[in-house]
Scaffold this active site. Structure first.
Site, PDB file in Angstrom:
ATOM      1  N   ASP A  21      -5.875 -35.334  -0.129  1.00 35.95           N
ATOM      2  CA  ASP A  21      -4.670 -36.070   0.240  1.00 35.95           C
ATOM      3  C   ASP A  21      -3.949 -36.560  -1.008  1.00 35.95           C
ATOM      4  O   ASP A  21      -2.734 -36.456  -1.129  1.00 35.95           O
ATOM      5  CB  ASP A  21      -5.040 -37.286   1.108  1.00 35.95           C
ATOM      6  CG  ASP A  21      -5.685 -36.857   2.419  1.00 35.95           C
ATOM      7  OD1 ASP A  21      -5.503 -35.679   2.783  1.00 35.95           O
ATOM      8  OD2 ASP A  21      -6.371 -37.673   3.054  1.00 35.95           O
ATOM      9  N   SER A  46     -13.870 -34.874  -1.935  1.00 36.65           N
ATOM     10  CA  SER A  46     -13.776 -35.390  -0.578  1.00 36.65           C
ATOM     11  C   SER A  46     -12.371 -35.153  -0.028  1.00 36.65           C
ATOM     12  O   SER A  46     -11.471 -34.738  -0.743  1.00 36.65           O
ATOM     13  CB  SER A  46     -14.066 -36.892  -0.582  1.00 36.65           C
ATOM     14  OG  SER A  46     -12.988 -37.584  -1.182  1.00 36.65           O
ATOM     15  N   LYS A  47     -12.233 -35.457   1.237  1.00 38.29           N
ATOM     16  CA  LYS A  47     -10.952 -35.272   1.892  1.00 38.29           C
ATOM     17  C   LYS A  47      -9.853 -36.095   1.204  1.00 38.29           C
ATOM     18  O   LYS A  47      -8.731 -35.653   1.056  1.00 38.29           O
ATOM     19  CB  LYS A  47     -11.069 -35.663   3.358  1.00 38.29           C
ATOM     20  CG  LYS A  47      -9.790 -35.447   4.138  1.00 38.29           C
ATOM     21  CD  LYS A  47      -9.867 -36.007   5.533  1.00 38.29           C
ATOM     22  CE  LYS A  47      -8.500 -36.022   6.198  1.00 38.29           C
ATOM     23  NZ  LYS A  47      -7.495 -36.764   5.412  1.00 38.29           N
ATOM     24  N   ARG A  48     -10.223 -37.303   0.807  1.00 40.13           N
ATOM     25  CA  ARG A  48      -9.262 -38.194   0.142  1.00 40.13           C
ATOM     26  C   ARG A  48      -8.649 -37.572  -1.107  1.00 40.13           C
ATOM     27  O   ARG A  48      -7.480 -37.754  -1.402  1.00 40.13           O
ATOM     28  CB  ARG A  48      -9.941 -39.507  -0.249  1.00 40.13           C
ATOM     29  CG  ARG A  48     -10.091 -40.487   0.874  1.00 40.13           C
ATOM     30  CD  ARG A  48     -10.421 -41.874   0.329  1.00 40.13           C
ATOM     31  NE  ARG A  48      -9.253 -42.535  -0.253  1.00 40.13           N
ATOM     32  CZ  ARG A  48      -8.314 -43.141   0.464  1.00 40.13           C
ATOM     33  NH1 ARG A  48      -8.383 -43.135   1.768  1.00 40.13           N
ATOM     34  NH2 ARG A  48      -7.298 -43.731  -0.124  1.00 40.13           N
TER      35      ARG A  48
END
Length: 516
Positions: A279, A274-276
């Site tokens: 990050d 996922s995007k998380r």
RNA sequence: GGUCCCUUCGUCUAGUGGUUAGGACGCAAGGUUUUCAUCCUUGAAACAGGAGUUCGAUUCUCCUAGGGACUGCCA
């Protein structure tokens, strides 16, 4: 029990589609799906079609479609037919195909494969939460449909009345009972489902006059003569519905073959990427930068990855050619690709290996090309250097970096004098007789006539011999003076490139600065 | 909960009814080098567990466990 087998395709032209929804930036998993579709198409001399699945009017995101186009272009996954490219099977945006779907939705109702339903979203919500409270699950299926508000349970008159009164309705698929649906998935092999466990999916809604994914997908794949559906594993559970739709529409004979790709998982922990994760781990999960209110989600392009490297690393996530080769350009991928060699299990994404792929592709690129990119970087730093020099420098330091944007840190001393000296290196290398020697070396270097690496080295060597010092000892101090630290390529080469004046100036400056 | 999918080093993976279970990333050690990086060599590191079939299972079957997806008028 009835049995439905997926029909074998008669030899026909390979036509595959990548069918994303414009609901945000394309995820790296979507990119891989596009890549595998592209590789499969090109491998078999077929067409790669881009279809925009924008049937959810509420989730439309401005710019998402353009983002998809730009991503595919950047990666070199050339689209043969699509919104931008056109083609005989258009339009390629589902929101522009409304009338087409309506016709087939009506047909399904007429033939008894589907029915009208008037239950409101709120009513269904309540049924779901109520069921949940009793630790049950509500499903709109063979068991419940006769108790609900639909044309199966209501009288013809009432149905007619409700529709004419303008009450919103949806069309639901009437999933048949006691039917085993079998599919021969190209990557998973035989998979069977019993229709008794399936529910009655919404196919069409009057509210926005649009179909849902399932109907639109089947209708378009049929009309666009898609031969193979290659998509993510998350679609595997809807295969029986899709097969039943082909049957209901009488299109079984030309039904495409399915291939469900494994998912891309988080580097660590549970779940899909996922995007998380990006990050947290400091790596991109999107092909291109994507701007949001709360900052930008980094893309591979802007992070310095080469499209070749991204294609390469994505291709090897869930596929391999069966040899020990790991580095490929797109043409090799096309010729080597085979859907049968795609793995079944999900693959964890490894950011470290992603960097390694980029480094490998960086080393495969011609120095001239890298130098041109580095030149842009230098320009942005206000440095205008001769391209011949940049090429020389690039050639000397490129094996030390993973990305073009790291070139600067490894070669800044070619373009400007170091402003500070690494303290650890100073402590370790700038001691004993060395500083004094360095001070004496400067005037000696003045005498070098032809400022080339060999002659510089000869000059320094003879001076070292004269003083009886260790070569390594001196070179490290010399490096400190020219570079400011304990790293970098061959010193004589550095000296040659920066020139006689600059070399001597840096030695003098080091003697003054470090000494005090 | 239900349905379906999956399971080889930490990670990506190769592979076979009998192999010293191979490669790559990362990690560690050594070598090369004027430094760092590269490069080279070496090392540690895996067949989820249990039954069954078999002379023999990592490989075939079943079960268990674990992981994943789906279960929307989203795709």
């Amino acid at each position: 029990m009835q049995k439905i087998d997926q029909q074998n395709m008669t030899a026909q032209k390979v036509r595959v589609r990548f069918a994303p929804s414009p609901t945000g930036p394309l995820h790296i998993g979507g990119v891989r799906t596009a890549l595998f579709n592209y590789l499969f198409a090109k491998k078999h001399g077929g067409d790669f079609i881009l279809r925009i699945e924008d049937t959810d009017s509420t989730r439309f995101v401005e710019g998402a479609e353009e983002y998809i186009n730009e991503s595919l272009e950047w990666l070199g996954l050339t689209v043969d037919e699509g919104v931008k490219q056109g083609g005989e099977f258009g339009p390629y945006r589902q929101s522009e195909r409304r009338e087409i779907y309506k016709k087939y939705a009506d047909q399904l109702v007429e033939t008894g494969w589907a029915y009208y339903a008037f239950d409101t979203p709120e009513e269904l919500d309540k049924l779901r939460t109520d069921a949940e409270a009793e630790k049950k699950t509500f499903a709109y299926d063979m068991h419940s449909r006769l108790q609900l508000k639909n044309s199966l349970a209501l009288s013809d008159d009432e149905v007619k009345q409700r529709i004419e009164a303008g009450e919103p309705w949806v069309i639901r698929f009437k999933m048949p009972e006691d039917t085993i649906v079998e599919t021969k998935d190209l990557v998973r092999g035989e998979v069977k489902f019993n229709t008794n466990t399936l529910d009655d999916k919404v196919l069409y809604k009057s509210a926005d006059k649009l179909p849902t994914y399932h109907l639109a997908n089947i209708v378009d794949d049929h009309l666009m003569e898609i031969s193979h559906v290659i998509r993510g594993e998350e679609w595997l559970p809807s295969v029986p519905l899709h097969i039943m739709l082909y049957r209901a529409l009488n299109w079984e004979e030309t039904m495409p073959q399915f291939a469900h790709l494994p998912l891309i998982l988080k580097p660590t922990g549970k779940g899909k990427l996922s995007k998380r994760d990006g990050d947290k781990g400091g790596f991109p999960v999107f092909p291109l930068d994507w701007e949001m209110e709360d900052g930008i989600a980094p893309g591979y392009r802007e992070s310095g990855y080469f499209p070749e490297a991204v294609n390469n690393l994505l291709a090897l996530l869930g596929w391999n050619p069966g040899t020990e080769q790991e580095l490929f350009d797109i043409d090799e991928l096309i010729s080597l690709f085979s859907i049968e060699r795609v793995n079944k299990s999900g693959a964890r994404f490894d950011p470290e290996k992603a960097k390694w792929f980029n480094q490998q592709h960086l080393m495969r690129k011609p120095v001239e090309e890298l130098a041109l990119m580095f030149s842009d970087d230098l320009n942005e730093r206000g440095i205008a250097e001769d391209i011949a020099v940049i090429e020389k420098v690039t050639g000397m330091v490129r094996e030390r970096v993973n990305f073009v944007h790291e070139l600067w840190d490894q070669s800044f001393f070619f373009f400007e004098a170091p402003v500070e000296y690494d303290e650890k290196v100073v402590k370790k290398r700038w001691k004993g007789d060395v500083p004094a020697f360095m001070a004496e070396l400067a005037p000696e270097l003045e005498k070098v006539n032809e400022w080339v690496a060999d002659d510089i080295k000869a000059c320094i060597s003879s001076k070292i011999e004269e003083k009886g010092l260790g070569f390594g000892l001196v070179m490290n101090a010399f490096r400190l003076a020219l570079v400011g630290g304990g790293f970098g390529p061959d010193l004589m080469e550095i000296a040659e490139v920066i020139g006689k004046e600059e070399t001597i100036a840096r030695i003098k400056k080091a003697c003054e600065t470090i000494g005090s």
